[in-house]
Design a protein around this motif. Sequence first.
Motif, PDB file in Angstrom:
ATOM      1  N   ALA A 187       0.578  -1.311   0.115  1.00 42.61           N
ATOM      2  CA  ALA A 187      -0.123   0.198  -0.110  1.00 42.61           C
ATOM      3  C   ALA A 187       0.889   1.306  -0.038  1.00 42.61           C
ATOM      4  CB  ALA A 187      -1.032   0.082   1.121  1.00 42.61           C
ATOM      5  N   GLY A 188       2.095   0.811  -0.412  1.00 45.20           N
ATOM      6  CA  GLY A 188       3.071   2.149  -0.409  1.00 45.20           C
ATOM      7  C   GLY A 188       3.656   2.751   1.051  1.00 45.20           C
ATOM      8  N   VAL A 189       3.300   1.834   2.114  1.00 44.59           N
ATOM      9  CA  VAL A 189       3.660   2.054   3.183  1.00 44.59           C
ATOM     10  C   VAL A 189       5.092   1.563   3.689  1.00 44.59           C
ATOM     11  CG1 VAL A 189       3.016   1.863   5.702  1.00 44.59           C
ATOM     12  CG2 VAL A 189       1.362   2.220   4.204  1.00 44.59           C
ATOM     13  N   ALA A 190       5.914   2.044   4.035  1.00 38.81           N
ATOM     14  CA  ALA A 190       7.219   1.323   4.446  1.00 38.81           C
ATOM     15  C   ALA A 190       7.444   0.204   5.194  1.00 38.81           C
ATOM     16  CB  ALA A 190       8.371   2.557   4.761  1.00 38.81           C
ATOM     17  N   ALA A 210       6.709  -1.868  -5.844  1.00 39.61           N
ATOM     18  CA  ALA A 210       5.626  -1.693  -7.021  1.00 39.61           C
ATOM     19  C   ALA A 210       4.674  -0.552  -6.734  1.00 39.61           C
ATOM     20  CB  ALA A 210       4.901  -2.854  -7.041  1.00 39.61           C
ATOM     21  N   GLN A 211       4.215  -0.527  -5.510  1.00 37.37           N
ATOM     22  CA  GLN A 211       3.142   0.156  -4.874  1.00 37.37           C
ATOM     23  C   GLN A 211       3.645   1.599  -4.204  1.00 37.37           C
ATOM     24  OE1 GLN A 211       0.642  -1.989  -2.379  1.00 37.37           O
ATOM     25  NE2 GLN A 211       0.266  -3.707  -3.803  1.00 37.37           N
ATOM     26  N   ALA A 212       5.207   1.793  -4.358  1.00 36.05           N
ATOM     27  CA  ALA A 212       5.532   2.891  -3.270  1.00 36.05           C
ATOM     28  C   ALA A 212       6.404   3.934  -3.902  1.00 36.05           C
ATOM     29  CB  ALA A 212       6.724   1.907  -2.596  1.00 36.05           C
ATOM     30  N   ILE A 213       5.826   4.348  -5.250  1.00 35.79           N
ATOM     31  CA  ILE A 213       6.269   5.871  -5.852  1.00 35.79           C
ATOM     32  C   ILE A 213       5.907   6.625  -4.971  1.00 35.79           C
ATOM     33  CG2 ILE A 213       4.340   6.085  -7.264  1.00 35.79           C
ATOM     34  CD1 ILE A 213       8.195   6.590  -8.574  1.00 35.79           C
ATOM     35  N   GLU A 214       6.976   7.531  -4.436  1.00 30.68           N
ATOM     36  CA  GLU A 214       6.826   8.883  -3.724  1.00 30.68           C
ATOM     37  C   GLU A 214       6.462   8.591  -2.241  1.00 30.68           C
ATOM     38  OE1 GLU A 214       7.655  12.099  -4.458  1.00 30.68           O
ATOM     39  OE2 GLU A 214       8.409  11.510  -6.210  1.00 30.68           O
ATOM     40  N   SER A 215       6.916   7.371  -1.765  1.00 30.74           N
ATOM     41  CA  SER A 215       6.868   7.025  -0.455  1.00 30.74           C
ATOM     42  C   SER A 215       8.195   7.147   0.253  1.00 30.74           C
ATOM     43  CB  SER A 215       6.150   5.750  -0.344  1.00 30.74           C
ATOM     44  OG  SER A 215       4.666   5.720  -0.485  1.00 30.74           O
TER      45      SER A 215
END
Length: 381
Positions: free
Chosen positions: A135-138, A160-165
């Motif tokens: 979910a873009g959460v580290a 894959a889901q983490a651009i700009e995280s």
Amino acid sequence: MIPSDILIPFNKPYLSGSELHNIAEAVSAGKLSGNGIFTQRCHRFFEEEYGFARALLTNSGTAALEMAALLLHLQPGDEVILPSFTFTSTANAFLLRGATLVFADSSPEHPNIDPAEIARLITPRTRAIVVVHYAGVACDMDFISSLVSQHNLILIEDAAQAIESYHGSRRLGTIGHLAAFSFHETKNISAGEGGLLAINDNQFAERAEILWEKGTNRAAFSRGETAKYEWVDIGSSFLPSELTAAFLCAQLDNRLRISKRRLQQWNVYQQALAPLMSLGVKLPLIPSYAQAHNAHIFYLLCRSPKERDLLIHHLRAHHILAIFHYQPLHTSPFFEHAYTGPPLPNTVYYAQHLLRLPLYYELSEEQQVCIAEQVLAFYQQ
């Protein structure tokens, strides 16, 4: 295709407005097969803005993961630790290279891999750890990076889901030796399909470019660094067409606006659905080190699998498409016969209880309020 009875789809690809202009420019330039002006523009963006030692566009996030696996020179018996709560691409990339897959459970607090489970699973045969920033959460990259250093392993980020995280002040994808991004149409930044292999360790840079060019030194030849290009290693057709790169450039130019909008939408859900927590329904937990996330997914954790299914049907009856997500890889029809590890209860819990709500750039606040009202109405029945 969106079902005819759905008024609010789960996802809708976003167009910034300049994609078609870029594509027309690429066509006019007369080079469509890849590694043209737009591919190189994307590479420069990621290398300068993110600080990657090397960035290579790929046909997909899957292709980026497959390149990462090739770069490891895996041998029979080499183990790769990865989460079971992820998409098949994370596992297939390494299985195709002959690795022994060692599945780790998710954290009790959130769907990301449990660092304590990683520590328990490391053996003398472990070669790499693959983390997925769900979910873009580290993931807990400080703890995991310390394990990698202690055991002299390779760390790969499935971003894959983490651009700009971010993890703290560090962008996701910049922490591991290698990272894979996806620009599939469901992602925050999309090109229909497409991906990126990010290389943060220079030891992989030269060979990665050769793999990317079908096992040849063609890229070096095009820069005038060699008199001819030849077959020098294994490889495949990993680079995308120039049309994909042109589309992606338009999205990257608007990345901050897209990120800001999605965070606003994510917060609308978080505030509107907060009353559910008193009923035992869980909302996303964001660890302190992962506060700067990209709002890729907003999910609920229902109280039972049956309740989750009934809520999906309730929303569908009101023309709203909400869906579940990953099924455990370790108990999948393909892999269950090969899995010899312990039960992974947290992975199974997320697979059975997690429900994703619609989230895309053009989703209006009025539509979000409607969705939230229907979710709350379901629990008031």
